[in-house]
Design a protein around this motif. Sequence first.
Motif, PDB file in Angstrom:
ATOM      1  N   PHE A 131       0.813  -1.210   0.000  1.00  0.00           N
ATOM      2  CA  PHE A 131       0.000   0.000   0.000  1.00  0.00           C
ATOM      3  C   PHE A 131       0.854   1.270   0.000  1.00  0.00           C
ATOM      4  O   PHE A 131       0.323   2.374  -0.073  1.00  0.00           O
ATOM      5  CB  PHE A 131      -0.937   0.012   1.212  1.00  0.00           C
ATOM      6  CG  PHE A 131      -2.063  -0.978   1.110  1.00  0.00           C
ATOM      7  CD1 PHE A 131      -3.339  -0.566   0.765  1.00  0.00           C
ATOM      8  CD2 PHE A 131      -1.846  -2.325   1.339  1.00  0.00           C
ATOM      9  CE1 PHE A 131      -4.370  -1.479   0.664  1.00  0.00           C
ATOM     10  CE2 PHE A 131      -2.870  -3.250   1.246  1.00  0.00           C
ATOM     11  CZ  PHE A 131      -4.134  -2.827   0.901  1.00  0.00           C
ATOM     12  N   ARG A 132       2.156   1.119   0.112  1.00  0.00           N
ATOM     13  CA  ARG A 132       3.098   2.238   0.039  1.00  0.00           C
ATOM     14  C   ARG A 132       2.686   3.361   0.984  1.00  0.00           C
ATOM     15  O   ARG A 132       2.494   4.501   0.583  1.00  0.00           O
ATOM     16  CB  ARG A 132       3.216   2.740  -1.400  1.00  0.00           C
ATOM     17  CG  ARG A 132       3.730   1.666  -2.357  1.00  0.00           C
ATOM     18  CD  ARG A 132       3.850   2.181  -3.778  1.00  0.00           C
ATOM     19  NE  ARG A 132       4.814   3.274  -3.863  1.00  0.00           N
ATOM     20  CZ  ARG A 132       5.066   3.947  -4.982  1.00  0.00           C
ATOM     21  NH1 ARG A 132       4.411   3.657  -6.101  1.00  0.00           N
ATOM     22  NH2 ARG A 132       5.953   4.921  -4.990  1.00  0.00           N
ATOM     23  N   LEU A 133       2.552   3.002   2.263  1.00  0.00           N
ATOM     24  CA  LEU A 133       2.164   3.968   3.268  1.00  0.00           C
ATOM     25  C   LEU A 133       3.142   3.941   4.437  1.00  0.00           C
ATOM     26  O   LEU A 133       4.026   3.093   4.505  1.00  0.00           O
ATOM     27  CB  LEU A 133       0.726   3.709   3.741  1.00  0.00           C
ATOM     28  CG  LEU A 133       0.288   2.283   4.107  1.00  0.00           C
ATOM     29  CD1 LEU A 133       0.914   1.810   5.407  1.00  0.00           C
ATOM     30  CD2 LEU A 133      -1.227   2.204   4.202  1.00  0.00           C
ATOM     31  N   SER A 134       2.977   4.899   5.325  1.00  0.00           N
ATOM     32  CA  SER A 134       3.759   4.939   6.562  1.00  0.00           C
ATOM     33  C   SER A 134       2.914   4.373   7.694  1.00  0.00           C
ATOM     34  O   SER A 134       1.688   4.502   7.696  1.00  0.00           O
ATOM     35  CB  SER A 134       4.178   6.374   6.894  1.00  0.00           C
ATOM     36  OG  SER A 134       5.023   6.904   5.897  1.00  0.00           O
ATOM     37  N   ILE A 135       3.574   3.743   8.657  1.00  0.00           N
ATOM     38  CA  ILE A 135       2.877   3.129   9.788  1.00  0.00           C
ATOM     39  C   ILE A 135       3.521   3.606  11.083  1.00  0.00           C
ATOM     40  O   ILE A 135       4.750   3.589  11.218  1.00  0.00           O
ATOM     41  CB  ILE A 135       2.947   1.591   9.714  1.00  0.00           C
ATOM     42  CG1 ILE A 135       2.198   1.084   8.465  1.00  0.00           C
ATOM     43  CG2 ILE A 135       2.367   0.953  10.976  1.00  0.00           C
ATOM     44  CD1 ILE A 135       2.373  -0.398   8.207  1.00  0.00           C
ATOM     45  N   ILE A 136       2.677   4.051  12.019  1.00  0.00           N
ATOM     46  CA  ILE A 136       3.133   4.312  13.383  1.00  0.00           C
ATOM     47  C   ILE A 136       2.528   3.241  14.274  1.00  0.00           C
ATOM     48  O   ILE A 136       1.311   3.051  14.300  1.00  0.00           O
ATOM     49  CB  ILE A 136       2.726   5.701  13.891  1.00  0.00           C
ATOM     50  CG1 ILE A 136       3.180   6.795  12.937  1.00  0.00           C
ATOM     51  CG2 ILE A 136       3.332   5.944  15.284  1.00  0.00           C
ATOM     52  CD1 ILE A 136       2.815   8.196  13.397  1.00  0.00           C
ATOM     53  N   LEU A 137       3.397   2.558  14.990  1.00  0.00           N
ATOM     54  CA  LEU A 137       2.999   1.409  15.800  1.00  0.00           C
ATOM     55  C   LEU A 137       3.239   1.707  17.268  1.00  0.00           C
ATOM     56  O   LEU A 137       4.355   2.056  17.661  1.00  0.00           O
ATOM     57  CB  LEU A 137       3.813   0.191  15.359  1.00  0.00           C
ATOM     58  CG  LEU A 137       3.657  -1.113  16.118  1.00  0.00           C
ATOM     59  CD1 LEU A 137       2.334  -1.765  15.764  1.00  0.00           C
ATOM     60  CD2 LEU A 137       4.810  -2.065  15.772  1.00  0.00           C
ATOM     61  N   VAL A 138       2.192   1.629  18.094  1.00  0.00           N
ATOM     62  CA  VAL A 138       2.345   1.631  19.547  1.00  0.00           C
ATOM     63  C   VAL A 138       2.235   0.192  20.003  1.00  0.00           C
ATOM     64  O   VAL A 138       1.213  -0.462  19.750  1.00  0.00           O
ATOM     65  CB  VAL A 138       1.270   2.504  20.225  1.00  0.00           C
ATOM     66  CG1 VAL A 138       1.211   2.216  21.721  1.00  0.00           C
ATOM     67  CG2 VAL A 138       1.553   3.975  20.010  1.00  0.00           C
ATOM     68  N   GLU A 139       3.270  -0.312  20.640  1.00  0.00           N
ATOM     69  CA  GLU A 139       3.275  -1.739  20.949  1.00  0.00           C
ATOM     70  C   GLU A 139       4.211  -2.041  22.116  1.00  0.00           C
ATOM     71  O   GLU A 139       5.292  -1.460  22.231  1.00  0.00           O
ATOM     72  CB  GLU A 139       3.716  -2.524  19.709  1.00  0.00           C
ATOM     73  CG  GLU A 139       3.648  -4.024  19.840  1.00  0.00           C
ATOM     74  CD  GLU A 139       2.293  -4.510  20.304  1.00  0.00           C
ATOM     75  OE1 GLU A 139       2.226  -5.067  21.428  1.00  0.00           O
ATOM     76  OE2 GLU A 139       1.308  -4.334  19.567  1.00  0.00           O
ATOM     77  N   HIS A 140       3.767  -2.966  22.989  1.00  0.00           N
ATOM     78  CA  HIS A 140       4.590  -3.429  24.098  1.00  0.00           C
ATOM     79  C   HIS A 140       5.361  -4.705  23.762  1.00  0.00           C
ATOM     80  O   HIS A 140       6.272  -5.082  24.501  1.00  0.00           O
ATOM     81  CB  HIS A 140       3.719  -3.691  25.332  1.00  0.00           C
ATOM     82  CG  HIS A 140       3.257  -2.446  26.023  1.00  0.00           C
ATOM     83  ND1 HIS A 140       4.109  -1.625  26.727  1.00  0.00           N
ATOM     84  CD2 HIS A 140       2.037  -1.866  26.109  1.00  0.00           C
ATOM     85  CE1 HIS A 140       3.441  -0.604  27.229  1.00  0.00           C
ATOM     86  NE2 HIS A 140       2.173  -0.723  26.858  1.00  0.00           N
ATOM     87  N   HIS A 141       4.985  -5.384  22.688  1.00  0.00           N
ATOM     88  CA  HIS A 141       5.642  -6.640  22.317  1.00  0.00           C
ATOM     89  C   HIS A 141       6.973  -6.299  21.649  1.00  0.00           C
ATOM     90  O   HIS A 141       7.040  -5.981  20.464  1.00  0.00           O
ATOM     91  CB  HIS A 141       4.744  -7.440  21.371  1.00  0.00           C
ATOM     92  CG  HIS A 141       5.151  -8.865  21.202  1.00  0.00           C
ATOM     93  ND1 HIS A 141       6.324  -9.235  20.578  1.00  0.00           N
ATOM     94  CD2 HIS A 141       4.552 -10.023  21.591  1.00  0.00           C
ATOM     95  CE1 HIS A 141       6.425 -10.544  20.565  1.00  0.00           C
ATOM     96  NE2 HIS A 141       5.360 -11.052  21.171  1.00  0.00           N
ATOM     97  N   MET A 142       8.057  -6.394  22.426  1.00  0.00           N
ATOM     98  CA  MET A 142       9.359  -5.939  21.940  1.00  0.00           C
ATOM     99  C   MET A 142       9.893  -6.783  20.793  1.00  0.00           C
ATOM    100  O   MET A 142      10.597  -6.275  19.916  1.00  0.00           O
ATOM    101  CB  MET A 142      10.376  -5.920  23.080  1.00  0.00           C
ATOM    102  CG  MET A 142      10.196  -4.774  24.055  1.00  0.00           C
ATOM    103  SD  MET A 142      10.495  -3.153  23.282  1.00  0.00           S
ATOM    104  CE  MET A 142       8.814  -2.645  22.921  1.00  0.00           C
ATOM    105  N   GLY A 143       9.566  -8.070  20.785  1.00  0.00           N
ATOM    106  CA  GLY A 143      10.017  -8.899  19.672  1.00  0.00           C
ATOM    107  C   GLY A 143       9.443  -8.413  18.355  1.00  0.00           C
ATOM    108  O   GLY A 143      10.157  -8.326  17.345  1.00  0.00           O
TER     109      GLY A 143
END
Length: 284
Positions: free
Chosen positions: A230-242
């Motif tokens: 989709f050629r987009l940017s993603i901002i991820l909030v996440e606690h799963h460090m792996g």
Amino acid sequence: MQMLAPYPTARSPHADGSPSGNGATKNLHDSLLDVKDVVVRFGGVIALDQVSFSIPQEKVVSLIGPNGAGKTTLFNCLSRLYTPDEGEIRYLGESLLKVPAQKIAALGIGRTFQNLALFQNLSVTENIRIGMHTRTSGNVFTDALLLRASRRSIARSNASASSLVDYLGLQSVADTKVKDLPFGTQKRVELARALATEPKLLLLDEPACGLNHEEVDELGLIIQKIRQDFRLSIILVEHHMGLVMSISDHIVALNFGRRIAEGTPEEVQKHPDVVAAYLGGEAT
């Protein structure tokens, strides 16, 4: 593990035949999003304290930090649910703070939520179609009379929903009510609905929360494939460090509302302030 189907370009719902009509041509701005000195206060509590960072185009950027670090507050600023007390947020070079919350999806910013925000009594396809309301041209009058413009809009919406159902491997449950689906599948439905808004920027709020190990591995593949297709940017909030360390191009670490580190996964996971504040130890 159920792998993603190739994106069905022959059935693409977008005008230019690409997975995302908004992303087919590179924007002239070097960064998609710029957060500058953002401050958010709740009474005497400073939730965000002079936070600054930029989001490059077509990259995965993760926000990490312990509970209470300010990650969701920042997401709510980007979604325009909150207005910062100080600072600026610019999207494609224009101030995002001038945009009301109801216009954010049309602007090209899609979001999922930690606590699922789906219509439980509607089917998978119906939930996905709801995400397309900002991209349709009908109104109450044309829809009631089924005028030509309305029929075209409905056909386009159906084609888009069908493509996203196929893309995220939801064919077998397309007509199933969301309330009857397992949690991991509901997460994919919400992701499909966010993609239905045709975003340039996708905000994922703890997408791995509640998933088992196999589902988290599949989620990582899905996120990487979405970014590419989709050629987009993603901002991820996440606690799963792996998950964070395996798929992020860039990481911003927050603690007590302040940015304490920023860089590549390798740089951030070795940063002494991150180790002390988030990973629970001392840097080696």
